[in-house]
Write an enzyme that holds these catalytic residues in place. Structure first.
Site: not given
Length: 225
Positions: A135, A174
């Protein structure tokens, strides 16, 4: 990775005309332990790597994957002294568990290895994590990479990559964004993954911020890392 390190250990040992038992005797290890190192069946820490470097008269960097052996020209005294200074300056920082760059996973706060680094950078404020998932590929962080994390509990700027503990039990890597309404979004660098939306900062603990990435040469077919 450990298979490549092991192959270099074997090559350096044979250049010294040492048996596995002979090298083990120099290090206080068994021949079986040396055999496991050479076959990549046993992870090697920075302490043993430094001892191997001294016993086999090879620089630490020689054993790392992707580093070519220097040409066998006769080195000058200044070159040797420079190498000694560099190698003496190396130490290791802990590689902790794995952090999934995708859906969060439970944090594994156990040491799975050591990452060689110059001593001035390998302070308590830094640690490394192994990445699982894709991701964060858009930020140049791929599965299998080691990410260097600066340990801190705050975010320096909006859009910073953070290592965060979510809901008290899950760790993820993230991009941090905080809206004017106070809501927090943890955004992947891959559009295939949804944002993580948090209405309260009480559900989020910043464990550190991204400080760099270490990549390893791709493994050959059939080779185990």
């Amino acid at each position: 990775m450990f298979v490549e390190i092991g192959a270099k250990i074997k090559k350096a040992r044979e250049e010294k005309f040492l048996s596995q038992a002979g090298l083990g005797a120099k290090l206080g290890l068994t021949a079986t332990a040396i055999n496991y190192y050479e076959k990549g069946k046993r992870k090697i820490g920075i302490d043993d790597l430094l001892r191997l470097s001294e016993a086999l008269a090879k620089p630490v960097l020689y054993f790392l994957p992707g580093v070519d052996e220097p040409k066998k020209d006769t080195p000058s005294k200044n070159t040797l002294n420079k190498h000694v200074e560099i190698f003496n300056d190396l130490t290791g920082i802990a590689v902790l568990g794995t952090v999934r760059a995708g859906q969060p996973v439970f944090s594994e706060q156990n040491i799975i290895g050591m990452l060689p680094m110059p001593q001035q950078k390998a302070v308590k404020e830094y640690f490394a994590l192994q990445v699982k998932g894709d991701s964060m590929a858009g930020a140049g962080i791929d599965e299998g990479d080691l990410v260097l994390i600066h340990r801190q509990s705050h975010v320096d700027f909006d859009g910073q990559i953070v290592c965060a503990l979510v809901n008290g039990e899950e760790t993820t890597l993230k991009v941090f964004h905080k809206g004017s309404d106070g809501n927090i979004r943890l955004v992947a660098a891959n559009p295939s993954y949804p944002d993580l939306l948090l209405e309260s900062s009480s559900n989020l603990v910043i464990q550190g911020v991204y400080a760099g990435v270490y990549k390893f040469p791709p493994s050959r077919p059939g080779q185990k890392l």
